[in-house]
Write a protein that holds these residues in place. Structure first.
Motif, PDB file in Angstrom:
ATOM      1  N   GLY A 153      10.852  -6.904  -6.831  1.00  0.00           N
ATOM      2  CA  GLY A 153      10.241  -7.610  -6.106  1.00  0.00           C
ATOM      3  C   GLY A 153       9.234  -7.379  -5.723  1.00  0.00           C
ATOM      4  O   GLY A 153       8.142  -7.125  -4.595  1.00  0.00           O
ATOM      5  N   VAL A 154       7.531  -6.429  -6.700  1.00  0.00           N
ATOM      6  CA  VAL A 154       6.680  -5.991  -6.210  1.00  0.00           C
ATOM      7  C   VAL A 154       5.585  -6.907  -5.938  1.00  0.00           C
ATOM      8  O   VAL A 154       5.263  -7.724  -7.140  1.00  0.00           O
ATOM      9  N   ASP A 155       4.108  -7.006  -5.652  1.00  0.00           N
ATOM     10  CA  ASP A 155       3.456  -8.096  -6.012  1.00  0.00           C
ATOM     11  C   ASP A 155       1.897  -7.182  -5.532  1.00  0.00           C
ATOM     12  O   ASP A 155       2.250  -5.900  -4.870  1.00  0.00           O
ATOM     13  N   GLY A 156       0.929  -7.000  -5.562  1.00  0.00           N
ATOM     14  CA  GLY A 156      -0.470  -6.511  -5.140  1.00  0.00           C
ATOM     15  C   GLY A 156      -0.600  -5.842  -6.668  1.00  0.00           C
ATOM     16  O   GLY A 156      -0.691  -6.762  -8.110  1.00  0.00           O
ATOM     17  N   GLU A 157      -1.725  -5.090  -6.298  1.00  0.00           N
ATOM     18  CA  GLU A 157      -2.342  -4.905  -7.566  1.00  0.00           C
ATOM     19  C   GLU A 157      -1.914  -4.213  -8.112  1.00  0.00           C
ATOM     20  O   GLU A 157      -1.982  -2.674  -8.092  1.00  0.00           O
TER      21      GLU A 157
END
Ligand code: DP6
Length: 401
Positions: A144-148
């Motif tokens: 569940g990781v978002d971002g760059e």
């Protein structure tokens, strides 16, 4: 429902694309962080023809992290795999502390990873780019990781950061020492230039003699031409290429693509000792493309070559049938072999005597093994159908993988 949980095993499956650079990345300014000496730009190829599929699973019952690539268990301790795992776990930890999330998937749990390509790894197609992009994307969905995420994929393999997006993608070299600004950005989506087609001419399925990682290290150490290229040539070409793509100007796109491929291979020759990725067939393809364009007084077809002899041809839909006939005529395939053109169907076309004479090369039977016909495609995707997981409910590779 994307995730599948069974017997405390949570798993997710994703796919990611191959990309082929039209402005090449060659040379690092930082080895571990994989920071390049110049920006680069690529086209993402369609996953219907070329893709990596990866299943990641995690469970409190797993004893250790494990990875299977194309049916064989590999060493999970390879530094680049470890960089990706560490970075994703760090981002997940950060997100959970920032947002105070109590999560079902513990970060202490070990992961099992299983990955396959739908094309031969040895064909010399950018398998590491699709592979690391898929690994990072799948792990990001699991935790569940978002971002760059392109910053993470970059640390697996430089070119992998560009496979995190579909369409036309630039990798901005960045300036910072910590690499936080060395990331991929979509220039235009896959829908931007629907007529653009890609033909991969598979010249040889042999493994390359000098891998990209070590090849570019020697180039950085020994080639003055590479330094000139990175400092004085690529910055202008990036701007010109972005503008050609935005205007859908094939002649400008094509000319720049050929010049940049040629300069990259010139820096390989300027490396000491020199590196040769092109062979006799690659050189014949180069002559053929130039003579074809010369005949029409128009840049209709363009080539580019990575760290191997296979040619990647970009052209527009209307020219595909005739150009395929040209390739068939000058590189007559084995008649009893498998299909010569795989992938997107190609219509019939005839070849004029004028065109054959204008090209005027000596045909080389079986010079090209086969052609993959494809187009521009989207970035990484989640596979929704749980039947397509590569790991069984215990988290071990299914028999067929
Ligand atoms: C010629 O991304 O494979 O394909 O960062 O060491 O893993 P590492 O190298 P890699 O190099 C690709 C080089 C190239 C050009 C390109 O894709 O831009």
């Amino acid at each position: 429902m994307q995730e599948t949980s069974s017997q405390d095993v949570t798993m997710i499956t994703c796919t990611a694309p191959v990309n082929i650079a039209v402005i090449k990345y060659w040379g690092k300014r930082h080895e571990e962080l994989i920071l390049p000496i110049n920006s680069s730009l690529s086209v993402t190829l369609h996953q219907d023809q070329l893709k990596t599929t990866t299943t990641v699973a995690c469970s409190r019952h797993f004893q250790e992290d494990r990875i299977w690539l194309n049916g064989k268990e590999e060493d999970i301790n390879q530094p680049r795999i470890q960089s990706c795992l560490r970075e994703i776990r760090r981002l997940a930890r950060k997100r959970r502390s920032d947002e105070d999330l109590s999560n079902d998937i513990s970060l202490a749990h070990r992961v099992h990873i299983c990955s396959v390509n739908n094309f031969p790894t040895a064909a010399g197609l950018a398998s590491s780019a699709a592979g690391y992009a898929c690994l990072v994307y799948s792990l990001s969905r699991l935790f569940g990781v978002d971002g760059e995420l392109s910053l993470v994929a970059r640390q697996g393999s430089g070119s992998a950061c560009r496979s995190m997006y579909g369409g036309f993608v630039q990798w901005k070299m960045g300036e910072r020492q910590d690499g936080k600004d060395s990331l991929a950005e979509q220039v235009e989506p896959e829908s931007h230039w629907p007529e653009l087609r890609v033909l991969v001419l598979v010249v040889s399925a042999e493994r390359k003699l000098v891998g990209s990682t070590s090849g570019m290290q020697t180039s950085v150490k020994t080639s003055k031409l590479l330094k000139h290229r990175a400092d004085c040539v690529v910055p202008g070409r990036m701007e010109e290429m972005i503008s050609a793509i935005q205007r859908r100007d094939f002649a400008a796109f094509g000319e720049l693509t050929m010049k940049d491929s040629n300069q990259f291979h010139a820096t390989c020759l300027d490396t000491y000792p020199p590196i040769f990725y092109l062979n006799d067939i690659s050189q014949k393809v180069i002559s053929l493309v130039h003579r074809y364009n010369q005949h029409y007084q128009d840049t209709r077809v363009t080539y580019t070559f990575d760290a191997g002899p296979n040619a990647v041809i970009y052209t527009l839909e209307d020219h595909v049938p005739e150009f395929i006939q040209v390739v068939r005529y000058f590189f007559p395939p084995e008649t009893n072999g498998g299909e010569f053109v795989k992938g997107l169907p190609v219509g019939p076309a005839s070849l004029s005597e004028d065109l054959k004479t204008a090209i005027g090369l000596e045909p080389v039977p079986k010079g090209i093994s086969y052609i993959i016909s494809t187009k521009v495609g989207p970035g990484p995707c989640v596979v929704e159908d749980p039947k397509l997981h590569l790991l069984n409910p215990e988290g071990l590779p299914k028999k067929s993988t």
